[in-house]
Design a protein around this motif. Structure first.
Motif, mmCIF file in Angstrom:
data_model
loop_
_atom_site.group_PDB
_atom_site.id
_atom_site.type_symbol
_atom_site.label_atom_id
_atom_site.label_comp_id
_atom_site.label_asym_id
_atom_site.label_seq_id
_atom_site.Cartn_x
_atom_site.Cartn_y
_atom_site.Cartn_z
ATOM 1 N N ILE A 90 -1.137 9.049 -10.641
ATOM 2 C CA ILE A 90 -1.597 8.111 -9.622
ATOM 3 C C ILE A 90 -2.777 8.624 -8.799
ATOM 4 O O ILE A 90 -3.000 9.817 -8.689
ATOM 5 N N VAL A 91 -3.492 7.665 -8.207
ATOM 6 C CA VAL A 91 -4.537 8.010 -7.240
ATOM 7 C C VAL A 91 -3.957 7.909 -5.829
ATOM 8 O O VAL A 91 -2.918 7.288 -5.603
ATOM 9 N N GLY A 92 -4.649 8.548 -4.886
ATOM 10 C CA GLY A 92 -4.211 8.545 -3.492
ATOM 11 C C GLY A 92 -5.095 7.648 -2.640
ATOM 12 O O GLY A 92 -6.105 7.104 -3.106
ATOM 13 N N TRP A 93 -4.696 7.519 -1.379
ATOM 14 C CA TRP A 93 -5.436 6.675 -0.448
ATOM 15 C C TRP A 93 -6.867 7.174 -0.289
ATOM 16 O O TRP A 93 -7.815 6.388 -0.250
ATOM 17 N N ALA A 126 0.805 -1.226 0.000
ATOM 18 C CA ALA A 126 0.000 0.000 0.000
ATOM 19 C C ALA A 126 0.834 1.270 0.000
ATOM 20 O O ALA A 126 0.325 2.334 -0.339
ATOM 21 N N GLU A 127 2.114 1.183 0.387
ATOM 22 C CA GLU A 127 2.955 2.376 0.302
ATOM 23 C C GLU A 127 3.230 2.724 -1.166
ATOM 24 O O GLU A 127 3.642 3.837 -1.457
ATOM 25 N N ARG A 128 3.043 1.748 -2.058
ATOM 26 C CA ARG A 128 3.087 2.006 -3.504
ATOM 27 C C ARG A 128 1.747 1.543 -4.084
ATOM 28 O O ARG A 128 1.668 0.561 -4.821
ATOM 29 N N LEU A 129 0.749 2.303 -3.718
ATOM 30 C CA LEU A 129 -0.660 1.932 -3.882
ATOM 31 C C LEU A 129 -1.063 1.684 -5.326
ATOM 32 O O LEU A 129 -2.009 0.944 -5.590
ATOM 33 N N ASN A 130 -0.358 2.302 -6.266
ATOM 34 C CA ASN A 130 -0.760 2.237 -7.668
ATOM 35 C C ASN A 130 0.006 1.171 -8.450
ATOM 36 O O ASN A 130 0.034 1.210 -9.664
ATOM 37 N N GLU A 131 0.623 0.249 -7.732
ATOM 38 C CA GLU A 131 1.436 -0.758 -8.410
ATOM 39 C C GLU A 131 1.011 -2.155 -7.990
ATOM 40 O O GLU A 131 0.780 -2.409 -6.816
#
Lengths: 351, 351, 351, 351
Positions: free
Chosen positions: B287-290, B251-256
């Motif tokens: 990218i999108v965010g949390w 989740a620290e690299r949420l878009n991968e």
């Protein structure tokens, strides 16, 4: 393993170590491949019976890189004959056999070492030094996994998949490495709770296990090893979290240690001149390979033989090999009945 | 959570969804911070008693983002009054309380959803789709951990550290997320063996647990969650290995999403137009965010309310909230006596 | 861009900013898609002639997110009517047109801002703060590249590929971003030497350029931008090396700044409460998205309008837009004849 | 370099190569350190005049690993005496000197090789094979940089910083490597535009350059090398973008090639049995080190001497060394007057 050890012994010839190895004799069961190995790897002679080597006065160091089932008898015989002994991991197929090896080597008064080569990865040694420095505070978590994927396609005849020759499967093979790293880095293991699987039935030995562990110092951890983890060629990885910082390592990026303060990880490329073992190697940023860890290991052993230091704590002795075997046995027992097992090291230290 | 939900509800106003939310009323216990929240986040009115909302005919969706201990009573009351209900995770402080919520919501015939927002991360939804496609073959391993580090420095008064308000500590907070992901991605959990620790005693609740699990389909896995893992701000990470390939997420690299064939992992940046939920968002690579995952979640819920699809399987229903709670309870029980626990979902499905 | 700006303006409604935007009016050329945008994004009314907005007394901020060719005329008209102006980058299709915009906005005494949103990425602002702190010593190298890959498959009718509407291709589109970052982080550019290519001829505008640059402070650097770099969705990346340390950034990992001391890089996840702009956002480790940078940008602009601070130095003014345009023009001129070009900023600062 | 070559020659003794090297004689200027090197690295004898080696009939391969200024004379003398020649890069301190070496070696009919060891990194060779396969389509971009940081702290007496011994500084040292990789992977260079700096004045040679280049096939690229890039120990990195995919490499992660399709990069760990040179090495996932690339290089050379294949195209001949030197010279000339320079390879191919 024969190749890795032979090359490392040759490489030692150009390192600054107190003793220079001479490759006296290599043994094996079958004459033809043995002669090829002898010629290829530069051994002076080849013998098909290890007893010849044990009886050979020229041999001062007996290096056992054979299958697990032939670790104890030749190694004990060599030790009894006063030869220093290096034996590949796992030290034996059971804890009690490993205990005998330790006991015999101690009684013979020879230098003994178990081949846990990951202790000789610069980043792993640095991890130990960082932990000893106290920079990470008190350790609170440990997790390690060792994942490979060759198990899907392995030749069924491979000795590593034969219970008679290997003892266990992935537990003694990959599990032993991470158990040893756990002990080297965090401390003695006290309790284990494990499950295992044989995912490819033709393998005949377990190819996956998971475990939770408790260390004697109270730290909780997880262990996992697999031979059937697609995409993972040699992911021997661990992470340790302390009250002030953390560290993590992955053998696929062997020259890097990830080291954090309370917030952020930095990638330490362990190739600076001051990094462990790098006096043997290259300029900053020029990485070492997996084979070079055996050279580091053998250099450490030769220094111990020359009396410069003991094998422990940075090298694994036969005691370490035995203690690791107790943990591996406990993993098997816990998986069998589904309860937590205390590891009591019933066979007490010798001294 | 109030902030995340409020902003997501506002953001929905400019998305292509079948229903547009109107922010009717927000409730809270203390008038002054409540009014600040109301004004800041754009709610039309504020009430200090949730019963006013439950009785308010204008309210069609009751969104419970309060502490765990106040999940069940207001949510059940709202459902009984015919309001659709969204409740943050963990659904309740015990499995039996969660079961009541599920049961009541079903009887009331309202749409119900548990706020497991990680299901609405594009990479997580893609992981599910990849698994369903069969490209990874048969799943053999699962491992997940959710590590944060704020526990070292947390305000002791925080409700998340108070047993009365939170139930458990890290188990219900972070553990619930990875239990839900395990169930969403691999299948129902059958057996758990766990240990836990309260590392910072002032916290009063456990801040670390480790567990091994068995799924009903036989897969072995590991779970771990901690609030005291230095260097890890929000590492919600999992890896799944199948017979043909693997995937992993952090989740620290949420878009991968890391996706492997039998050999090598590739980094899929889940920002292409065809990726899950990206019709709401930006061009490739942006990218999108949390926070955006809540928008995706609420869009899914509004579509369900509008009858376009059911909440399940891609959203978590109250049944999912309940089943997750059974696993969390089993983790606590296993840690207490050190034996494996079967998760029997004693309270059987309702229908 | 309309979508990104509209959503950011809506999001501002729930942030702690001194002014709350009200979405008065949106303009566009074609009635039907315009009405869809109006309704979707929450604008009160829609007009097909921007002159209506320029004449509208209710409008205090004129936000120009249209194609490059329609930046200058409406923006200048709005400024002359006393409206604060925000204009997307590149500010204009030529440096001289950009200079007029700057000059007019200054004379009108309005707040003016060029939409270089990457300045509002927390990691980029942190980079600037680290550089100002002196921790990296004296800057010696700069390199930046901005790589995308949509150019291979782009619709030929896209305005970004039409010289009449876009001016240049990748230079004004992606190049402008990295030129602005170079100026924001290292200082004014003095000399450029460049080459360009139109790799997909149907595109009609250049889709790749490379350049070496010299800054006024003597630092050498490289710039590169492409729309046809396969595998790179939105790699806006830069690295700066100083005499004591270095930093690097990649927009595909928007929430991370790599920061080194003399030896090793650490990954700073810019999601701690103390990181730039994070007071608007989430707990540690919970990342922001690309869209959120527009919210940060607009919050900064509203604070400037409210008199809390100037747009500069952290926001890009029209002067910054103009100076960037001079560099872009010099890139085109250098590529045309193959010689180094000094950037003389012939049109001198106004004040 | 002496250490790296000596060890690689020793390592060859246990590889499957058609000729086994015997370490006849090592030369050096100063007797005492020379004798230490001889003894340490296993050479049979040591001589303080290279002319003795050139005259020694036992010597069949002359391996020149000395400073740049002593490359041409001894190497030419050895070739004239019929010895095969390996010379470290850069081949000479000027293009014209390099041309003489090439010309003499050709006339002597000996096998000649320039020590561009990065061609013998498995990932680099794989990159070449992937490019030849056409999987990436037509190449459109190339970028390479080689960054180290030792220049800040270097001993001023180091020969690499002395113009008389080194010729250029970072251009011939690190720049030569990336120029050779550019030529090996993309094709002949046609035009260069460059700037350079001496950032640490005590160094006396340039320690940083940047350049844009055009290849004969029209591709644009960038080159950069520095000895003063903090945080970068040995970042020899390149990226190539094609019409169908891309690849990138970084020597700090020597065993990895990043390979993309049109969208996503995958990390190829180049340690599978089928990967280039891995027949010499270890099981999957067990990495090779920088020193092992010299073993690969020397194995290739011995195979060429044995007539199994030519040195080219996978090894660098003296022609490659010469052509690289022309590019390095053009970099210097372009930096001097600020104009683009065509590289005309005035000294035409010999044959």
């Amino acid at each position: 393993m024969g190749k890795a050890h032979s090359r490392a012994l040759s490489a030692l010839a150009s390192l600054d170590v107190p003793l220079r190895p001479s490759l006296v004799s290599i043994s094996g069961r079958t004459a033809e491949p043995l002669e090829r190995a002898r010629s290829q790897w530069g051994w002076a002679e080849a013998v098909t019976d290890w007893r010849d080597q044990v009886a050979d006065d020229r041999v001062r160091l007996f290096d056992n890189a054979g299958p697990n089932a032939v670790h104890s008898e030749p190694t004990i015989a060599a030790a009894r004959n006063g030869k220093h002994v290096l034996c590949e991991k796992p030290l034996a197929t059971t804890a009690s056999e490993a205990h005998s090896m330790w006991s015999e080597a101690e009684q013979a008064g020879v230098v003994h070492m178990t081949g846990f080569n990951y202790r000789f990865v610069p980043a792993v040694r640095l991890a130990r030094e960082v932990l000893e420095s106290g920079d990470l505070g008190e350790v609170v978590h440990f997790r390690a996994r060792y994942l490979q994927s060759w198990g899907w396609d392995a030749d069924e005849a491979l000795w590593r998949c034969a219970p008679a020759q290997a003892g266990t499967g992935v537990i003694g093979d990959l599990g032993a490495h991470i158990v040893d790293l756990a002990r080297y880095l965090v401390g003695e293991l006290a309790v284990v709770s494990a499950s295992l699987r044989t995912i490819v039935p033709e393998r005949r030995v377990e190819d996956h296990f998971v475990a939770t562990v408790e260390f004697e110092n109270g730290v909780l951890g997880t262990l996992e090893a697999s031979r059937v983890a697609r995409g993972r060629a040699n992911q021997n990885t661990f992470e340790i979290n302390g009250s002030e910082g953390s560290l993590s390592f992955d053998a696929e990026r062997l020259n890097e240690l990830q080291l954090s303060d309370t917030k952020h990880f930095r990638r330490v490329l362990t190739t600076e001149p001051e990094h462990p073992f790098m006096r043997f190697w290259w300029p900053p940023g020029h990485i070492v390979g997996w084979g070079d860890t055996f050279t580091n290991e053998l250099a450490h052993l030769l220094e111990a033989v020359a009396g410069e230091h003991a094998v422990a704590p940075h090298g694994a002795t036969f005691e370490d090999g035995y203690r690791c075997a107790e943990v591996c046995d406990a993993i098997v027992r816990s998986a069998a009945d589904g309860t937590r097992k205390s590891i009591d090291y019933r066979q007490k230290p010798l001294g």
